[in-house]
Write a protein that holds these residues in place. Structure first.
Motif, PDB file in Angstrom:
ATOM      1  N   TRP A   1      50.388  30.860  44.905  1.00 10.23           N
ATOM      2  CA  TRP A   1      51.256  31.699  45.738  1.00 10.23           C
ATOM      3  C   TRP A   1      52.694  31.696  45.211  1.00 10.23           C
ATOM      4  O   TRP A   1      53.357  32.736  45.195  1.00 10.23           O
ATOM      5  N   GLN A   2      53.180  30.538  44.784  1.00  8.35           N
ATOM      6  CA  GLN A   2      54.516  30.476  44.201  1.00  8.35           C
ATOM      7  C   GLN A   2      54.615  31.331  42.932  1.00  8.35           C
ATOM      8  O   GLN A   2      55.595  32.048  42.722  1.00  8.35           O
ATOM      9  N   ASN A   3      53.582  31.250  42.114  1.00  7.90           N
ATOM     10  CA  ASN A   3      53.575  32.041  40.883  1.00  7.90           C
ATOM     11  C   ASN A   3      53.560  33.529  41.203  1.00  7.90           C
ATOM     12  O   ASN A   3      54.254  34.330  40.562  1.00  7.90           O
ATOM     13  N   LEU A   4      52.768  33.955  42.206  1.00  7.19           N
ATOM     14  CA  LEU A   4      52.713  35.382  42.547  1.00  7.19           C
ATOM     15  C   LEU A   4      54.063  35.850  43.067  1.00  7.19           C
ATOM     16  O   LEU A   4      54.522  36.948  42.711  1.00  7.19           O
TER      17      LEU A   4
ATOM     18  N   MET B   1      37.458  40.052  43.890  1.00 12.67           N
ATOM     19  CA  MET B   1      38.733  40.519  43.343  1.00 12.67           C
ATOM     20  C   MET B   1      39.084  39.776  42.061  1.00 12.67           C
ATOM     21  O   MET B   1      39.627  40.361  41.112  1.00 12.67           O
ATOM     22  N   THR B   2      38.775  38.482  42.007  1.00 16.23           N
ATOM     23  CA  THR B   2      39.043  37.710  40.792  1.00 16.23           C
ATOM     24  C   THR B   2      38.209  38.219  39.623  1.00 16.23           C
ATOM     25  O   THR B   2      38.670  38.253  38.470  1.00 16.23           O
ATOM     26  N   GLY B   3      36.987  38.668  39.899  1.00 17.92           N
ATOM     27  CA  GLY B   3      36.141  39.193  38.834  1.00 17.92           C
ATOM     28  C   GLY B   3      36.641  40.496  38.244  1.00 17.92           C
ATOM     29  O   GLY B   3      36.263  40.847  37.123  1.00 17.92           O
ATOM     30  N   LEU B   4      37.498  41.220  38.990  1.00 13.53           N
ATOM     31  CA  LEU B   4      38.027  42.494  38.513  1.00 13.53           C
ATOM     32  C   LEU B   4      39.450  42.393  37.996  1.00 13.53           C
ATOM     33  O   LEU B   4      40.082  43.417  37.720  1.00 13.53           O
ATOM     34  N   LEU B   5      39.953  41.162  37.851  1.00 13.32           N
ATOM     35  CA  LEU B   5      41.331  40.989  37.398  1.00 13.32           C
ATOM     36  C   LEU B   5      41.496  41.443  35.953  1.00 13.32           C
ATOM     37  O   LEU B   5      40.604  41.285  35.116  1.00 13.32           O
ATOM     38  N   ARG B   6      42.689  42.003  35.653  1.00 20.72           N
ATOM     39  CA  ARG B   6      43.068  42.329  34.285  1.00 20.72           C
ATOM     40  C   ARG B   6      43.985  41.247  33.742  1.00 20.72           C
ATOM     41  O   ARG B   6      44.255  40.249  34.418  1.00 20.72           O
TER      42      ARG B   6
ATOM     43  N   LEU C   1      47.253  40.898  33.159  1.00 16.46           N
ATOM     44  CA  LEU C   1      48.536  40.574  33.771  1.00 16.46           C
ATOM     45  C   LEU C   1      48.475  40.452  35.283  1.00 16.46           C
ATOM     46  O   LEU C   1      49.472  40.091  35.902  1.00 16.46           O
ATOM     47  N   ASP C   2      47.352  40.771  35.888  1.00 13.54           N
ATOM     48  CA  ASP C   2      47.251  40.713  37.340  1.00 13.54           C
ATOM     49  C   ASP C   2      47.355  39.269  37.835  1.00 13.54           C
ATOM     50  O   ASP C   2      46.861  38.334  37.186  1.00 13.54           O
ATOM     51  N   VAL C   3      47.984  39.107  38.994  1.00 14.88           N
ATOM     52  CA  VAL C   3      48.160  37.786  39.614  1.00 14.88           C
ATOM     53  C   VAL C   3      47.609  37.866  41.022  1.00 14.88           C
ATOM     54  O   VAL C   3      47.967  38.767  41.794  1.00 14.88           O
ATOM     55  N   ILE C   4      46.742  36.920  41.385  1.00 17.26           N
ATOM     56  CA  ILE C   4      46.111  36.909  42.699  1.00 17.26           C
ATOM     57  C   ILE C   4      46.374  35.575  43.369  1.00 17.26           C
ATOM     58  O   ILE C   4      46.440  34.527  42.701  1.00 17.26           O
TER      59      ILE C   4
ATOM     60  N   ALA D   1      46.096  35.761  60.201  1.00 21.11           N
ATOM     61  CA  ALA D   1      44.830  35.723  59.480  1.00 21.11           C
ATOM     62  C   ALA D   1      45.094  35.578  57.984  1.00 21.11           C
ATOM     63  O   ALA D   1      46.112  36.043  57.469  1.00 21.11           O
ATOM     64  N   PRO D   2      44.184  34.933  57.257  1.00 19.85           N
ATOM     65  CA  PRO D   2      44.392  34.763  55.815  1.00 19.85           C
ATOM     66  C   PRO D   2      44.348  36.114  55.103  1.00 19.85           C
ATOM     67  O   PRO D   2      43.671  37.044  55.530  1.00 19.85           O
ATOM     68  N   CYS D   3      45.081  36.170  53.994  1.00 21.27           N
ATOM     69  CA  CYS D   3      45.172  37.401  53.203  1.00 21.27           C
ATOM     70  C   CYS D   3      44.989  37.066  51.722  1.00 21.27           C
ATOM     71  O   CYS D   3      45.378  35.985  51.272  1.00 21.27           O
ATOM     72  N   VAL D   4      44.412  38.003  51.020  1.00 22.34           N
ATOM     73  CA  VAL D   4      44.356  37.936  49.569  1.00 22.34           C
ATOM     74  C   VAL D   4      45.387  38.948  49.041  1.00 22.34           C
ATOM     75  O   VAL D   4      45.301  40.136  49.343  1.00 22.34           O
ATOM     76  N   VAL D   5      46.360  38.444  48.271  1.00 24.38           N
ATOM     77  CA  VAL D   5      47.444  39.287  47.764  1.00 24.38           C
ATOM     78  C   VAL D   5      47.274  39.425  46.258  1.00 24.38           C
ATOM     79  O   VAL D   5      47.041  38.438  45.554  1.00 24.38           O
ATOM     80  N   LEU D   6      47.403  40.653  45.778  1.00 22.28           N
ATOM     81  CA  LEU D   6      47.228  40.941  44.361  1.00 22.28           C
ATOM     82  C   LEU D   6      48.463  41.672  43.846  1.00 22.28           C
ATOM     83  O   LEU D   6      48.888  42.678  44.430  1.00 22.28           O
ATOM     84  N   LEU D   7      49.028  41.172  42.755  1.00 25.43           N
ATOM     85  CA  LEU D   7      50.128  41.835  42.065  1.00 25.43           C
ATOM     86  C   LEU D   7      49.564  42.507  40.811  1.00 25.43           C
ATOM     87  O   LEU D   7      48.907  41.854  39.999  1.00 25.43           O
ATOM     88  N   MET D   8      49.852  43.800  40.659  1.00 26.88           N
ATOM     89  CA  MET D   8      49.363  44.562  39.508  1.00 26.88           C
ATOM     90  C   MET D   8      50.569  45.105  38.747  1.00 26.88           C
ATOM     91  O   MET D   8      51.050  46.216  39.026  1.00 26.88           O
ATOM     92  N   PRO D   9      51.086  44.343  37.772  1.00 26.45           N
ATOM     93  CA  PRO D   9      52.215  44.842  36.983  1.00 26.45           C
ATOM     94  C   PRO D   9      51.805  46.010  36.095  1.00 26.45           C
ATOM     95  O   PRO D   9      50.645  46.150  35.701  1.00 26.45           O
ATOM     96  N   LEU D  10      52.780  46.849  35.776  1.00 28.98           N
ATOM     97  CA  LEU D  10      52.588  48.006  34.889  1.00 28.98           C
ATOM     98  C   LEU D  10      51.449  48.895  35.378  1.00 28.98           C
ATOM     99  O   LEU D  10      50.675  49.440  34.595  1.00 28.98           O
TER     100      LEU D  10
END
Length: 442
Positions: free
Chosen positions: A321-324, A361-366, A368-371, A379-388
């Motif tokens: 989470w800190q990295n994202l 979602m992890t299986g579809l990561l590219r 540079l993506d950060v999850i 409620a818990p959430c899954v957050v995805l950062l998609m640069p570029l």
């Protein structure tokens, strides 16, 4: 003398054309008269060969028709018929040979029409050929223009290792292998090699910065880099403006007054605004000294600075989470400064569905993506950062994720997940969105 001889050329050409027209009709009269005269000379009793087995005067309009076409053949045939009428009037013959005259006229007109038909075909072929030659000439010019452009592009991109996405992927992969914290000789050398690879730097150095003071000794160098005084105008201007400067841009108008050995100075500024180092460049290839390469170096320098400052950030939550959060601030800074698209995606689910969603979602990561998983509020959430990645790329990712979950679980993604997205444009947007201050879903 040359000018006086050049002007009469145009009237001479017109005279030649007129002479050709007169010669055509002269030839019609002469050829027709020759065949008729030979008949009067060889067969005075039947000069037009009316009673002979073959009407030899027909050769005159036949040849004229094959040579000049329909109308001259018609004139030649009428001339033969007029002579025939004159001859029969002198002979006081009451019966005119109409069948013979019709045959003469028919052969004349058929020969002329045949010649005109093939003349039209020839003109059409010439027009097609001229058009093809014109298109071939245009294609040849465009081909050589494209070849020159391609050669220049090859020189411009010679040695280039790939796109910005590939550059950032390699950057994080190589720097993540270093274990030491902060800016030291090992990390500085690795960072300078990364910049040199994508900027084609030939002579450069990485200079440490403390406050607004440049360190006396470079941490890493490439090529024959000699010491540069801290009072260098490019270094001073880079510290003052906190942006990439070069002799090509800001100092172009004052180049004669500029006393520096440097071409480019690139500050390494983190997303938190901390200036950690300067990359001073003395030489690089001519075709690399352009806005595209300088922009790439500025982006890479910001990511390098972020990697140096990342462990000093204090953000609550897991390491992922800190990295994202840190990468999201950098992506927002790139979007604000360099207009590079990035998006954030949040999918809120119940606890029993969290593991399945995170796995898919992890299986579809590219690259540079950060999850990361956010459990800080509600409620818990899954957050995805998609640069570029722009909104169209996000839509494609959601479509692939929906198909993958439907195939693996038989359920629709939107039956158990609530979506929230953010297109990064300004750095101030990121913190509030990650802290769920804006609870709107879309």
């Amino acid at each position: 003398m040359r000018e006086s001889r050049a002007h009469p050329s145009v009237p001479m050409a017109d005279t030649a054309v007129e002479a050709h027209g007169w010669l055509k009709w002269l030839e019609v009269v002469v050829v027709t008269g020759l065949f008729l005269g030979s008949g009067f000379w060889l067969r005075p009793q039947d000069p037009l060969h009316v009673e002979n087995t073959f009407a030899w005067p027909v050769l005159a309009p036949l040849l004229i028709g094959l040579r000049y076409g329909f109308f001259p053949a018609l004139m030649s045939g009428l001339l033969v018929l007029l002579v025939a009428g004159w001859q029969y009037e002198i002979a006081m013959v009451s019966t005119y040979p109409w069948g013979w005259a019709a045959g003469i006229l028919a052969c004349s007109l058929l020969a002329g029409e045949f010649r005109d038909y093939w003349e039209r075909q020839l003109e059409r072929s010439r027009a097609v050929n001229d058009y093809s030659l014109q298109r071939l000439e245009e294609f040849t010019r465009n081909f050589y223009l494209m070849k020159v452009s391609h050669d220049r592009l090859e020189q411009q991109l010679a040695g280039s290792s790939g796109s910005l996405r590939e550059a950032l992927r390699r950057l994080y992969g190589e720097l993540s292998q270093t274990q030491a914290d902060g800016l030291n000789g090992e990390r500085a050398s690795l960072m300078l090699r990364v910049l040199a690879r994508y900027g084609q730097l030939q002579t450069a150095a990485l200079l440490p910065v403390s406050g607004q003071q440049v360190g006396p000794e470079p941490l890493a160098t490439i090529g024959d880099f000699r010491e540069v005084p801290a009072s260098d105008p490019l270094i001073h201007y880079a510290l003052q403006e906190r942006t990439l400067v070069s002799v090509q841009t800001e100092f172009r108008k004052h180049l004669k007054k500029l006393d520096t050995e440097l071409l480019v100075v690139i500050p390494l500024i983190s997303s938190g605004g901390e200036l950690v180092a300067l990359c001073a460049v003395k030489s690089l290839p001519f075709f690399s000294f352009q806005n595209r390469t300088l922009r790439l170096l500025a982006i890479l320098s910001g990511h390098l600075a972020d990697m140096l400052c990342q462990r000093d950030e204090t953000v609550d939550g897991s390491h992922e989470w800190q990295n994202l959060c840190f990468q999201a601030r950098r992506a927002a800074r790139d979007a604000e400064q360099f207009d590079l698209p990035s998006v954030l995606l949040r999918l809120q689910v119940e606890e029993q569905d969290l593991a399945t969603l995170q796995e898919r979602m992890t299986g579809l990561l590219r690259g540079l993506d950060v999850i990361a998983v956010d459990r800080q509020a509600g409620a818990p959430c899954v957050v995805l950062l998609m640069p570029l990645t722009d909104e169209l790329g996000l839509a494609g990712y959601l479509h692939r994720l929906e198909l993958d979950i439907r195939e693996s679980t038989g359920r629709s993604l939107w039956a158990f997940a609530v979506k929230q997205t953010l297109v990064l444009r300004q750095e101030e947007q990121v913190s509030g969105w990650l802290l769920r201050e804006d609870g709107a879903s879309d």
